[in-house]
Design a protein around this motif. Structure first.
Motif, PDB file in Angstrom:
ATOM      1  N   ARG A   1       0.829  -1.214   0.000  1.00  0.00           N
ATOM      2  CA  ARG A   1       0.000   0.000   0.000  1.00  0.00           C
ATOM      3  C   ARG A   1       0.861   1.261   0.000  1.00  0.00           C
ATOM      4  N   ASP A   2       1.865   1.300   0.864  1.00  0.00           N
ATOM      5  CA  ASP A   2       2.703   2.489   0.975  1.00  0.00           C
ATOM      6  C   ASP A   2       3.517   2.734  -0.293  1.00  0.00           C
ATOM      7  N   SER A   3       3.865   1.670  -0.992  1.00  0.00           N
ATOM      8  CA  SER A   3       4.571   1.808  -2.275  1.00  0.00           C
ATOM      9  C   SER A   3       3.681   2.479  -3.314  1.00  0.00           C
ATOM     10  N   VAL A   4       2.445   2.037  -3.386  1.00  0.00           N
ATOM     11  CA  VAL A   4       1.496   2.623  -4.340  1.00  0.00           C
ATOM     12  C   VAL A   4       1.277   4.106  -4.024  1.00  0.00           C
ATOM     13  N   VAL A   5       1.093   4.421  -2.756  1.00  0.00           N
ATOM     14  CA  VAL A   5       0.876   5.811  -2.357  1.00  0.00           C
ATOM     15  C   VAL A   5       2.102   6.665  -2.696  1.00  0.00           C
ATOM     16  N   ALA A   6       3.293   6.139  -2.446  1.00  0.00           N
ATOM     17  CA  ALA A   6       4.526   6.885  -2.717  1.00  0.00           C
ATOM     18  C   ALA A   6       4.694   7.190  -4.199  1.00  0.00           C
ATOM     19  N   LEU A   7       4.063   6.385  -5.054  1.00  0.00           N
ATOM     20  CA  LEU A   7       4.150   6.582  -6.500  1.00  0.00           C
ATOM     21  C   LEU A   7       2.867   7.205  -7.040  1.00  0.00           C
ATOM     22  N   HIS A   8       2.188   7.968  -6.163  1.00  0.00           N
ATOM     23  CA  HIS A   8       1.022   8.795  -6.515  1.00  0.00           C
ATOM     24  C   HIS A   8      -0.229   7.991  -6.845  1.00  0.00           C
ATOM     25  N   GLY A   9      -0.329   6.806  -6.241  1.00  0.00           N
ATOM     26  CA  GLY A   9      -1.533   6.002  -6.406  1.00  0.00           C
ATOM     27  C   GLY A   9      -2.481   6.175  -5.240  1.00  0.00           C
ATOM     28  N   PRO A  10      -3.565   5.414  -5.224  1.00  0.00           N
ATOM     29  CA  PRO A  10      -4.580   5.538  -4.167  1.00  0.00           C
ATOM     30  C   PRO A  10      -4.105   4.940  -2.848  1.00  0.00           C
TER      31      PRO A  10
END
Length: 318
Positions: free
Chosen positions: A130-139
């Motif tokens: 989850r934190d990887s997706v968020v760090a790459l401007h995802g939900p």
């Protein structure tokens, strides 16, 4: 009347049991045990991605490949031993799965801040994804927590159950259905390929031998870095913006520029075409569905309660 009352009681008991099973995982599991656990995971993930943008896709993939083999239980992290048949050597993971050292660092720092091993490696994988997706401007989404770690691994199951780059649409649908995931989950989770790269050997057949459903200019461009023989580990991005969570992966499919055969299979005249079209023009819808499917995937057969263990070292059984 007695039979009606008994039936009502039976329904209430079954409803209660269903609620108990569903509530095995919760988004506030560590709030009282160690409130600094999740912020620590986030900090380490962001640091790892700042050093190498590709790491975000790698951490997301670890969670995916973990959950598809006997559930989300961190079995993918176990090293080979006389009693552990490591999944790291399975076809989908061998010389491909990466990010293990980041998980090691997270585990070390979380246990340090918590004062003892309280967070499972399986939960670390879920939160790091989850934190990887968020760090790459995802939900973002609320990760349900409380998983425990397996004491076994299965290279055979990994070989059988992790989807391959050569699968067509019916095989992909069956593969995801086996995990309790439907066609919307298949398309949404495949959208994780908006991040990261693939090795030449996984798409060589597509760019040299497929003639239908592939843009010829795209194939020629990929051939420049993926020869007919050799260069197996040469990388190509899965979409044009490999370190940004966006909808270009799906735009590529509509343009017949899916890198993997299994990518393009999602837009090949089958029942998933319309959803691919929707996602290609609506990032908000894709992001929402992706988050929902990630929560659903994270709930595949978790070990909870007294099952499994909390590993001290994510690479080996206590």
């Amino acid at each position: 009347m007695a039979s009606t009352s008994f039936l009502l009681l039976h329904v209430l008991v079954m409803f209660s049991l269903a609620n108990i099973v569903f509530s095995d995982l919760s988004d506030d599991f560590y709030d009282d045990i160690c409130p600094q656990a999740l912020p620590t995971i986030k900090r380490v993930v962001e640091d790892a991605i700042s050093q190498e943008r590709r790491m975000g896709a790698s951490l997301l993939r670890l969670h995916f490949h973990d959950c598809f083999v006997n559930g989300c239980d961190a079995s993918i992290l176990l090293d080979q031993t006389s009693t552990i048949d490591s999944e790291k050597t399975a076809r989908a993971n061998n010389n491909s799965a990466r990010g293990f050292e980041v998980i090691d660092r997270i585990k070390s720092e979380v246990d340090k801040v918590c004062g003892r091993p309280v967070i499972s490696c399986a939960d670390i994988l879920a939160v790091a994804a989850r934190d990887s997706v968020v760090a790459l401007h995802g939900p973002t989404w609320e990760v349900e927590l409380g998983r425990r770690d397996s004491t076994t691994a299965s290279r055979t199951t990994a070989n059988n159950d992790i989807p391959t780059p050569l699968m067509d649409l019916p095989a992909l649908i069956d593969n995801f259905k086996k995990q309790g995931l439907d066609e919307e989950d298949l398309v949404a989770l495949s959208g994780g390929h908006t991040l990261g790269f693939a090795q030449c050997f996984t798409f060589r057949n597509r760019i040299y031998n497929e003639t239908n459903n592939i843009d010829s200019t795209f194939a020629s461009q990929r051939q420049a870095n993926c020869p007919r023989s050799g260069g197996d580990s040469n990388l190509a991005s899965l979409d044009p913006t490999s370190a940004l969570f966006d909808s270009k992966y799906f735009s590529n499919l509509v343009s017949k520029k899916g890198l993997l055969h299994s990518d393009q299979a999602l837009f090949s005249g089958g029942e998933t075409d319309e959803l691919v079209k929707t996602y290609s023009t609506n990032l908000r819808t894709f992001s929402k569905d992706f988050a929902k499917s990630m929560i659903k995937m994270g709930n595949i057969k978790p070990l909870t309660g007294n099952e499994g263990q909390i590993r001290i070292d994510c690479r080996r059984v206590n």
